[in-house]
Motif scaffolding. Structure first.
Motif, PDB file in Angstrom:
ATOM      1  N   ALA A 164      84.047  46.055  55.875  1.00 22.47           N
ATOM      2  CA  ALA A 164      83.754  46.946  54.753  1.00 22.47           C
ATOM      3  C   ALA A 164      84.819  48.029  54.620  1.00 22.47           C
ATOM      4  CB  ALA A 164      82.387  47.594  54.948  1.00 22.47           C
ATOM      5  N   ARG A 165      85.727  48.082  55.569  1.00 18.02           N
ATOM      6  CA  ARG A 165      86.861  49.003  55.502  1.00 18.02           C
ATOM      7  C   ARG A 165      87.973  48.388  56.344  1.00 18.02           C
ATOM      8  NH1 ARG A 165      87.154  51.523  60.383  1.00 18.02           N
ATOM      9  NH2 ARG A 165      85.246  51.569  61.636  1.00 18.02           N
ATOM     10  N   GLU A 166      89.175  48.872  56.146  1.00 18.18           N
ATOM     11  CA  GLU A 166      90.310  48.341  56.893  1.00 18.18           C
ATOM     12  C   GLU A 166      90.076  48.508  58.391  1.00 18.18           C
ATOM     13  OE1 GLU A 166      95.120  49.138  57.161  1.00 18.18           O
ATOM     14  OE2 GLU A 166      94.077  49.474  55.262  1.00 18.18           O
ATOM     15  N   GLY A 167      90.141  47.417  59.128  1.00 16.59           N
ATOM     16  CA  GLY A 167      89.897  47.458  60.564  1.00 16.59           C
ATOM     17  C   GLY A 167      88.435  47.515  60.947  1.00 16.59           C
ATOM     18  N   GLY A 168      87.533  47.426  59.950  1.00 12.96           N
ATOM     19  CA  GLY A 168      86.107  47.535  60.221  1.00 12.96           C
ATOM     20  C   GLY A 168      85.483  46.260  60.745  1.00 12.96           C
ATOM     21  N   ALA A 169      84.253  46.371  61.205  1.00 14.39           N
ATOM     22  CA  ALA A 169      83.514  45.237  61.760  1.00 14.39           C
ATOM     23  C   ALA A 169      83.112  44.262  60.661  1.00 14.39           C
ATOM     24  CB  ALA A 169      82.265  45.732  62.487  1.00 14.39           C
ATOM     25  N   GLN A 170      82.878  43.024  61.059  1.00 12.27           N
ATOM     26  CA  GLN A 170      82.376  42.016  60.139  1.00 12.27           C
ATOM     27  C   GLN A 170      80.938  42.352  59.770  1.00 12.27           C
ATOM     28  OE1 GLN A 170      84.891  39.289  59.387  1.00 12.27           O
ATOM     29  NE2 GLN A 170      85.719  41.237  60.033  1.00 12.27           N
ATOM     30  N   GLN A 171      80.507  41.845  58.623  1.00  9.00           N
ATOM     31  CA  GLN A 171      79.200  42.195  58.094  1.00  9.00           C
ATOM     32  C   GLN A 171      78.145  41.127  58.342  1.00  9.00           C
ATOM     33  OE1 GLN A 171      79.071  45.466  56.210  1.00  9.00           O
ATOM     34  NE2 GLN A 171      80.770  45.331  57.652  1.00  9.00           N
ATOM     35  N   ARG A 172      76.920  41.555  58.421  1.00 10.73           N
ATOM     36  CA  ARG A 172      75.795  40.617  58.555  1.00 10.73           C
ATOM     37  C   ARG A 172      75.412  40.035  57.201  1.00 10.73           C
ATOM     38  NH1 ARG A 172      69.713  42.024  60.963  1.00 10.73           N
ATOM     39  NH2 ARG A 172      68.662  40.229  59.998  1.00 10.73           N
ATOM     40  N   TYR A 173      75.493  40.868  56.166  1.00  8.85           N
ATOM     41  CA  TYR A 173      75.053  40.458  54.839  1.00  8.85           C
ATOM     42  C   TYR A 173      76.233  40.181  53.915  1.00  8.85           C
ATOM     43  CZ  TYR A 173      70.597  42.361  56.473  1.00  8.85           C
ATOM     44  OH  TYR A 173      69.467  42.620  57.200  1.00  8.85           O
ATOM     45  N   LEU A 174      76.070  39.216  53.024  1.00  8.76           N
ATOM     46  CA  LEU A 174      77.091  38.907  52.034  1.00  8.76           C
ATOM     47  C   LEU A 174      77.216  40.064  51.051  1.00  8.76           C
ATOM     48  CD1 LEU A 174      79.045  36.774  50.834  1.00  8.76           C
ATOM     49  CD2 LEU A 174      77.127  36.016  49.404  1.00  8.76           C
ATOM     50  N   LEU A 175      78.446  40.503  50.843  1.00  6.42           N
ATOM     51  CA  LEU A 175      78.715  41.658  50.002  1.00  6.42           C
ATOM     52  C   LEU A 175      79.622  41.264  48.851  1.00  6.42           C
ATOM     53  CD1 LEU A 175      79.387  43.955  53.059  1.00  6.42           C
ATOM     54  CD2 LEU A 175      77.250  43.718  51.789  1.00  6.42           C
ATOM     55  N   LYS A 176      79.481  41.952  47.727  1.00  3.68           N
ATOM     56  CA  LYS A 176      80.208  41.574  46.522  1.00  3.68           C
ATOM     57  C   LYS A 176      80.841  42.783  45.853  1.00  3.68           C
ATOM     58  CE  LYS A 176      76.201  42.146  43.503  1.00  3.68           C
ATOM     59  NZ  LYS A 176      75.317  41.531  42.470  1.00  3.68           N
ATOM     60  N   ALA A 177      81.859  42.502  45.054  1.00  4.35           N
ATOM     61  CA  ALA A 177      82.533  43.539  44.272  1.00  4.35           C
ATOM     62  C   ALA A 177      83.299  42.848  43.144  1.00  4.35           C
ATOM     63  CB  ALA A 177      83.484  44.342  45.160  1.00  4.35           C
ATOM     64  N   GLN A 178      83.909  43.648  42.281  1.00  8.89           N
ATOM     65  CA  GLN A 178      84.729  43.112  41.198  1.00  8.89           C
ATOM     66  C   GLN A 178      86.095  43.784  41.210  1.00  8.89           C
ATOM     67  OE1 GLN A 178      82.247  43.693  37.631  1.00  8.89           O
ATOM     68  NE2 GLN A 178      81.840  41.493  37.658  1.00  8.89           N
ATOM     69  N   VAL A 179      87.113  43.009  40.843  1.00  7.79           N
ATOM     70  CA  VAL A 179      88.480  43.521  40.787  1.00  7.79           C
ATOM     71  C   VAL A 179      89.175  42.996  39.531  1.00  7.79           C
ATOM     72  CG1 VAL A 179      88.871  43.901  43.252  1.00  7.79           C
ATOM     73  CG2 VAL A 179      89.159  41.603  42.315  1.00  7.79           C
ATOM     74  N   PRO A 180      90.054  43.799  38.930  1.00  8.50           N
ATOM     75  CA  PRO A 180      90.773  43.351  37.743  1.00  8.50           C
ATOM     76  C   PRO A 180      92.069  42.618  38.088  1.00  8.50           C
ATOM     77  CG  PRO A 180      91.259  45.639  38.133  1.00  8.50           C
ATOM     78  CD  PRO A 180      90.278  45.228  39.208  1.00  8.50           C
ATOM     79  N   PHE A 181      92.478  41.740  37.203  1.00  5.42           N
ATOM     80  CA  PHE A 181      93.739  41.019  37.323  1.00  5.42           C
ATOM     81  C   PHE A 181      94.908  42.001  37.351  1.00  5.42           C
ATOM     82  CE2 PHE A 181      97.344  39.342  34.776  1.00  5.42           C
ATOM     83  CZ  PHE A 181      97.785  38.348  35.634  1.00  5.42           C
ATOM     84  N   VAL A 182      95.914  41.704  38.168  1.00  2.00           N
ATOM     85  CA  VAL A 182      97.152  42.466  38.218  1.00  2.00           C
ATOM     86  C   VAL A 182      98.295  41.493  37.924  1.00  2.00           C
ATOM     87  CG1 VAL A 182      98.733  43.791  39.689  1.00  2.00           C
ATOM     88  CG2 VAL A 182      96.262  44.113  39.907  1.00  2.00           C
ATOM     89  N   SER A 183      99.140  41.830  36.968  1.00  2.00           N
ATOM     90  CA  SER A 183     100.221  40.928  36.588  1.00  2.00           C
ATOM     91  C   SER A 183     101.191  40.718  37.740  1.00  2.00           C
ATOM     92  CB  SER A 183     100.984  41.485  35.384  1.00  2.00           C
ATOM     93  OG  SER A 183     101.738  42.624  35.761  1.00  2.00           O
ATOM     94  N   ASP A 184     101.900  39.598  37.706  1.00  2.00           N
ATOM     95  CA  ASP A 184     102.881  39.311  38.748  1.00  2.00           C
ATOM     96  C   ASP A 184     103.932  40.410  38.830  1.00  2.00           C
ATOM     97  OD1 ASP A 184     101.584  36.950  39.301  1.00  2.00           O
ATOM     98  OD2 ASP A 184     102.953  35.701  38.134  1.00  2.00           O
ATOM     99  N   ALA A 185     104.376  40.897  37.663  1.00  2.00           N
ATOM    100  CA  ALA A 185     105.406  41.938  37.639  1.00  2.00           C
ATOM    101  C   ALA A 185     104.916  43.210  38.320  1.00  2.00           C
ATOM    102  CB  ALA A 185     105.831  42.230  36.204  1.00  2.00           C
ATOM    103  N   SER A 186     103.677  43.621  38.000  1.00  2.00           N
ATOM    104  CA  SER A 186     103.120  44.835  38.604  1.00  2.00           C
ATOM    105  C   SER A 186     102.896  44.644  40.095  1.00  2.00           C
ATOM    106  CB  SER A 186     101.798  45.209  37.928  1.00  2.00           C
ATOM    107  OG  SER A 186     102.005  45.567  36.581  1.00  2.00           O
ATOM    108  N   CYS A 187     102.468  43.431  40.463  1.00  2.00           N
ATOM    109  CA  CYS A 187     102.212  43.148  41.873  1.00  2.00           C
ATOM    110  C   CYS A 187     103.513  43.221  42.673  1.00  2.00           C
ATOM    111  CB  CYS A 187     101.567  41.772  42.003  1.00  2.00           C
ATOM    112  SG  CYS A 187     100.738  41.477  43.574  1.00  2.00           S
ATOM    113  N   LYS A 188     104.564  42.603  42.164  1.00  2.00           N
ATOM    114  CA  LYS A 188     105.854  42.638  42.853  1.00  2.00           C
ATOM    115  C   LYS A 188     106.394  44.062  42.948  1.00  2.00           C
ATOM    116  CE  LYS A 188     107.587  37.964  41.970  1.00  2.00           C
ATOM    117  NZ  LYS A 188     108.704  37.160  41.446  1.00  2.00           N
ATOM    118  N   ALA A 189     106.105  44.872  41.927  1.00  2.00           N
ATOM    119  CA  ALA A 189     106.592  46.247  41.897  1.00  2.00           C
ATOM    120  C   ALA A 189     105.922  47.115  42.957  1.00  2.00           C
ATOM    121  CB  ALA A 189     106.366  46.854  40.514  1.00  2.00           C
ATOM    122  N   SER A 190     104.877  46.583  43.615  1.00  2.00           N
ATOM    123  CA  SER A 190     104.215  47.332  44.691  1.00  2.00           C
ATOM    124  C   SER A 190     105.122  47.471  45.901  1.00  2.00           C
ATOM    125  CB  SER A 190     102.919  46.625  45.106  1.00  2.00           C
ATOM    126  OG  SER A 190     102.020  46.527  44.022  1.00  2.00           O
ATOM    127  N   GLY A 191     106.198  46.656  45.935  1.00  2.00           N
ATOM    128  CA  GLY A 191     107.177  46.760  47.015  1.00  2.00           C
ATOM    129  C   GLY A 191     106.703  46.151  48.314  1.00  2.00           C
TER     130      GLY A 191
END
Length: 270
Positions: A164-191
């Motif tokens: 549930a966080r970077e380096g955190g423990a695995q979860q007992r329950y299935l968890l969900k969220a939503q994320v938006p598409f990021v273009s290839d150009a923007s993704c590459k620009a993340s460095g």
């Protein structure tokens, strides 16, 4: 990017990062944290929400600490980096049919064979693998895969039992969220590692400010959305990213449509 740099950014299985799978009883219910509100106040529960029983019935938890989706009643689609090689393999246990991994209703089926993408870790990409189960998962719906790039956009759903966080423990329950598409150009620009994004084989998703993402232990799980008929379709497989939910560091997923033909052909041979 170099192999070593790329591997260090993988959404590694729980085994890969901790040596064993740890299931936490009532850990924070989040596949990933949501973005901060405009006034800078975090929601009361940091993260997404628990998935309801039966909401994503094709979700699979694999005993090496990865996720997956039921592709056919007897085959699980996951990430190549979750398995070591192609060949007979009876060491993996797939848990299906539940959101609570400790539920007495959980269906558990052993693996018999693994097919690892032959193009994995090459310049053409291909972080996908198939796991054949010893018997069909009777009565559990499958998740179809995208065969065109028509659905490689918009808002995607993600789910998993990972941290549930970077380096955190695995979860007992299935968890969900939503994320938006990021273009290839923007993704590459993340460095950093993102400059080596394989545009034809990988797809990115996440908020610019971070906060929502898949994390360690979610590897191999699906990124999915509704198609034009209102049915779920898998467009991505959790692959890698720099950390989890960091600002300007989106999640990177195997672009399923690119490998749909290869996946179908491999499954037909299992």
């Amino acid at each position: 990017m170099s192999t070593n740099t790329w591997f260090s950014a993988l959404k590694k299985s729980a085994v890969a990062i901790a040596g064993a799978v740890t299931i936490v009883g009532l850990a924070s219910p989040a596949a990933a944290a949501p973005p901060p509100s405009s006034d800078g106040v975090q929601p009361q529960v940091v993260g997404g929400t628990r998935a309801a029983q039966g909401e994503f019935p094709w979700m699979v938890r694999l005993s090496m600490g990865c996720g997956g989706a039921l592709y056919t009643p007897q085959i699980v689609l996951t990430a190549a980096h979750c398995v070591s090689r192609t060949g007979a393999n009876t060491s993996i246990t797939a848990t299906l049919g539940v959101v609570d991994l400790q539920s007495s209703s959980a269906i558990k089926i052993k693996s018999t064979y693994v097919h690892r993408s032959p193009t994995y870790d090459t310049s053409t990409g291909g972080d996908w693998a198939l796991i054949k189960l010893a018997s069909p998962a009777t009565g559990i719906p499958t998740l179809k895969i995208a065969t065109t790039k028509a659905y490689d956009n918009g808002t995607f759903d993600i789910a998993g039992w990972g941290g549930a966080r970077e380096g955190g423990a695995q979860q007992r329950y299935l968890l969900k969220a939503q994320v938006p598409f990021v273009s290839d150009a923007s993704c590459k620009a993340s460095g950093g590692s993102y400059s080596g994004l394989i545009s034809s084989a990988e797809i990115c998703a996440g908020f610019p400010q971070g906060g929502v993402d898949t994390c360690q232990g979610d590897s191999g799980g699906p990124m999915f959305r509704k198609d034009n008929n209102g049915e779920w379709v898998e467009v991505g497989i959790v692959s890698w990213g720099e950390g989890c939910a960091r600002a300007g560091k989106p999640g990177v997923y195997t672009e399923v449509s690119t490998f749909a033909t290869a996946i179908a052909a491999a499954a037909a041979r299992l």
